[in-house]
Scaffold this active site. Structure first.
Site, PDB file in Angstrom:
ATOM      1  N   PRO A  40       0.836  -1.201   0.000  1.00  0.00           N
ATOM      2  CA  PRO A  40       0.000   0.000   0.000  1.00  0.00           C
ATOM      3  C   PRO A  40       0.872   1.253   0.000  1.00  0.00           C
ATOM      4  O   PRO A  40       1.782   1.377   0.823  1.00  0.00           O
ATOM      5  CB  PRO A  40      -0.825  -0.127   1.285  1.00  0.00           C
ATOM      6  CG  PRO A  40      -0.049  -1.077   2.145  1.00  0.00           C
ATOM      7  CD  PRO A  40       0.679  -2.000   1.228  1.00  0.00           C
ATOM      8  N   LEU A  41       0.585   2.163  -0.925  1.00  0.00           N
ATOM      9  CA  LEU A  41       1.422   3.352  -1.112  1.00  0.00           C
ATOM     10  C   LEU A  41       0.541   4.585  -1.287  1.00  0.00           C
ATOM     11  O   LEU A  41      -0.138   4.733  -2.310  1.00  0.00           O
ATOM     12  CB  LEU A  41       2.296   3.188  -2.365  1.00  0.00           C
ATOM     13  CG  LEU A  41       3.324   2.057  -2.352  1.00  0.00           C
ATOM     14  CD1 LEU A  41       3.803   1.764  -3.762  1.00  0.00           C
ATOM     15  CD2 LEU A  41       4.493   2.429  -1.455  1.00  0.00           C
ATOM     16  N   GLN A 115      -6.862  -1.387   1.220  1.00  0.00           N
ATOM     17  CA  GLN A 115      -6.415  -1.095   2.580  1.00  0.00           C
ATOM     18  C   GLN A 115      -7.290   0.014   3.161  1.00  0.00           C
ATOM     19  O   GLN A 115      -7.388   1.105   2.597  1.00  0.00           O
ATOM     20  CB  GLN A 115      -4.959  -0.658   2.618  1.00  0.00           C
ATOM     21  CG  GLN A 115      -4.443  -0.563   4.057  1.00  0.00           C
ATOM     22  CD  GLN A 115      -3.096   0.124   4.178  1.00  0.00           C
ATOM     23  OE1 GLN A 115      -2.980   1.309   3.896  1.00  0.00           O
ATOM     24  NE2 GLN A 115      -2.084  -0.613   4.614  1.00  0.00           N
ATOM     25  N   GLY A 192      -3.406  -1.320  10.577  1.00  0.00           N
ATOM     26  CA  GLY A 192      -3.148  -1.227  12.012  1.00  0.00           C
ATOM     27  C   GLY A 192      -1.709  -0.857  12.292  1.00  0.00           C
ATOM     28  O   GLY A 192      -1.144  -1.295  13.290  1.00  0.00           O
ATOM     29  N   ALA A 193      -1.113  -0.036  11.404  1.00  0.00           N
ATOM     30  CA  ALA A 193       0.320   0.249  11.487  1.00  0.00           C
ATOM     31  C   ALA A 193       0.597   1.745  11.377  1.00  0.00           C
ATOM     32  O   ALA A 193      -0.312   2.570  11.287  1.00  0.00           O
ATOM     33  CB  ALA A 193       1.053  -0.504  10.365  1.00  0.00           C
ATOM     34  N   TYR A 196      -1.165   5.243  13.057  1.00  0.00           N
ATOM     35  CA  TYR A 196      -2.527   5.718  12.841  1.00  0.00           C
ATOM     36  C   TYR A 196      -3.480   5.180  13.915  1.00  0.00           C
ATOM     37  O   TYR A 196      -3.043   4.575  14.887  1.00  0.00           O
ATOM     38  CB  TYR A 196      -2.966   5.377  11.413  1.00  0.00           C
ATOM     39  CG  TYR A 196      -2.081   6.061  10.387  1.00  0.00           C
ATOM     40  CD1 TYR A 196      -1.976   7.463  10.354  1.00  0.00           C
ATOM     41  CD2 TYR A 196      -1.291   5.342   9.506  1.00  0.00           C
ATOM     42  CE1 TYR A 196      -1.145   8.108   9.458  1.00  0.00           C
ATOM     43  CE2 TYR A 196      -0.447   5.976   8.600  1.00  0.00           C
ATOM     44  CZ  TYR A 196      -0.377   7.356   8.588  1.00  0.00           C
ATOM     45  OH  TYR A 196       0.459   7.994   7.707  1.00  0.00           O
ATOM     46  N   ARG A 283      13.044  -1.734  12.570  1.00  0.00           N
ATOM     47  CA  ARG A 283      14.031  -0.809  12.018  1.00  0.00           C
ATOM     48  C   ARG A 283      15.433  -1.389  12.197  1.00  0.00           C
ATOM     49  O   ARG A 283      15.796  -1.871  13.258  1.00  0.00           O
ATOM     50  CB  ARG A 283      13.934   0.550  12.718  1.00  0.00           C
ATOM     51  CG  ARG A 283      14.912   1.588  12.151  1.00  0.00           C
ATOM     52  CD  ARG A 283      14.706   2.912  12.837  1.00  0.00           C
ATOM     53  NE  ARG A 283      13.383   3.428  12.573  1.00  0.00           N
ATOM     54  CZ  ARG A 283      13.071   4.126  11.470  1.00  0.00           C
ATOM     55  NH1 ARG A 283      13.985   4.358  10.562  1.00  0.00           N
ATOM     56  NH2 ARG A 283      11.853   4.576  11.298  1.00  0.00           N
ATOM     57  N   GLY A 334       7.403  -1.626  -1.895  1.00  0.00           N
ATOM     58  CA  GLY A 334       6.770  -0.325  -2.045  1.00  0.00           C
ATOM     59  C   GLY A 334       7.469   0.542  -3.066  1.00  0.00           C
ATOM     60  O   GLY A 334       7.073   0.612  -4.223  1.00  0.00           O
ATOM     61  N   ARG A 335       8.527   1.227  -2.643  1.00  0.00           N
ATOM     62  CA  ARG A 335       9.196   2.187  -3.523  1.00  0.00           C
ATOM     63  C   ARG A 335       9.737   1.539  -4.790  1.00  0.00           C
ATOM     64  O   ARG A 335       9.699   2.147  -5.876  1.00  0.00           O
ATOM     65  CB  ARG A 335      10.305   2.902  -2.751  1.00  0.00           C
ATOM     66  CG  ARG A 335       9.779   3.860  -1.700  1.00  0.00           C
ATOM     67  CD  ARG A 335      10.854   4.308  -0.724  1.00  0.00           C
ATOM     68  NE  ARG A 335      11.303   3.195   0.104  1.00  0.00           N
ATOM     69  CZ  ARG A 335      12.174   3.310   1.098  1.00  0.00           C
ATOM     70  NH1 ARG A 335      12.708   4.491   1.377  1.00  0.00           N
ATOM     71  NH2 ARG A 335      12.532   2.268   1.811  1.00  0.00           N
TER      72      ARG A 335
END
Length: 381
Positions: A40-41, A115, A192-193, A196, A283, A334-335
């Site tokens: 999702p982007l 999403q 759920g990330a 938000y 991370r 994504g990117r």
């Protein structure tokens, strides 16, 4: 029917690439490209919160037969907004606008999930109906953030939801899921990330409630799981996925024990039998010139028996390693997928990748940085 030597060579080549191996589980019965998921982007090109016709080309460009795509985050209500020109799915107009986009993906043989999200306190009075305060589990505001372009982003002080209001927000998610199925989507991913609304409830450094939605891990997860249950009851568990980021600290959304939160949610989602769990990698930090991860998604992967999707800065090599090592079933890109609409083909050939242009990620332009990234064929002819 005879199989040509070229087809045999292609199959042998793909068998050596874990990302391009077939995946079949639950609702998924997919071609070799399906281990590569469009993440999702957010693109901020749905003017007035209504999906636009230019999204037909954007999503269909990134569809291969058997591929799996997840839409950009899509608002469940008029209070869910925090960014300009993000799509919604709470009105009839929005549902109708999504239909040709979904059809274009299906016509190319793709599976498409929507999403659905609510930003919670990641908002300002200007995005809220009648200029009201954004809603959250708390009345603690987010401190100003510095954006990628160096500008300061400020957020309005949120209003703490009353206990009796929370079922209404749960119902907004349920209705959004029903609307997504009406629009033709194969299912929904619950967002759920990334700091938000749902994650604001889950994480103990944000959630300071003293009612049944605050305090213990079970209470803090109650809102998220009520949404899951409502949507499962509405559209069926096999049409539901959820994205989590227990290790993320985006938007000052931090938990004191992220691994416990992740495992608890993975086990809970498994009990509902939902289609998949989509989780963002911890991370990574550099130490002694080696890439070290203080946490791993492996315990969550072990706790969730359905399809497990990992996301977060993967490239071809890392994705292949994760699939080969049974760390995940699918990898969301994504990117790289944003800049390479034919990403599965490029991975198959180990071909060079287009570089993404961060400056054009969110410009209100239906072509620039959106549908104008070249395909491999156009760069080699």
């Amino acid at each position: 029917m005879e199989v040509s030597k070229e087809e045999e060579q292609d199959k042998a080549s793909m068998a050596e690439i874990p990302l391009l191996t077939p995946y079949r589980k639950g609702r998924f019965n997919l071609s070799h490209s399906f281990r590569i998921v469009l993440a999702p982007l957010t693109r901020q090109r749905s003017f007035g919160n209504v999906p636009q016709p230019h999204a037909i080309l954007y999503y269909s460009q990134r569809t291969t037969k058997g591929g799996f795509l997840i839409t950009e985050a899509t608002g469940v209500s008029d209070t869910a907004q925090g960014y300009s020109d993000t799509p919604g799915i709470w009105t009839k107009e929005q549902v109708e606008a999504w239909k040709p986009i979904v059809k274009a993906v299906h016509d190319r043989g793709g599976t498409f999930f929507c999403q659905i999200w609510h930003v919670g306190r990641v908002s300002t009075y200007g995005f809220q109906p009648n200029g009201q305060a954004p809603i959250s589990c708390t009345d603690k505001p987010i401190t100003p953030q510095v954006g990628l372009d160096g500008t300061k982003e400020e957020f309005s002080t949120p209003r703490r939801l009353q206990t009796e209001e929370i079922p209404g927000i749960v119902d907004d998610f349920r209705m959004a899921a029903r609307n997504a199925i009406e629009a033709g989507f194969d299912g929904v991913e619950i967002h759920g990330a990334n700091g938000y609304l749902i994650e604001q409830f889950m994480k103990d450094q944000v959630n300071d409630r003293t009612d049944e939605y605050g305090g213990s891990l079970e209470n803090r997860s109650r809102f998220a799981l009520q949404i899951v249950e409502a949507i499962v009851n509405e559209i069926g568990a096999d049409r539901v996925g959820m994205r989590l980021s227990p290790f993320s600290e985006l938007m000052e959304c931090v938990d004191s024990d992220p691994e416990a939160l992740g495992i608890y949610m993975a086990k809970s989602l498994d009990r509902y039998g939902i289609c998949y769990c989509h989780t963002i990698e911890p991370r990574m930090v550099r130490a002694l010139e080696k890439l070290v991860t203080p946490h791993s998604l492996q315990p969550m992967r072990n706790a969730f028996k359905g399809t497990f999707i990992a996301a977060g800065g993967y490239d071809r090599e890392e994705g292949n390693r994760a699939i080969a090592g049974d760390y995940a079933d699918l990898i969301a890109f994504g990117r790289l997928f944003l800049a390479n609409p034919d990403l599965p083909r490029r991975f198959e050939l180990d071909a060079p990748l287009n570089k993404y242009d961060r400056i054009t990620f969110y410009v209100p332009e239906p072509v620039l940085g959106y549908t104008d990234y070249p395909f491999l064929e156009s760069t080699t002819t």
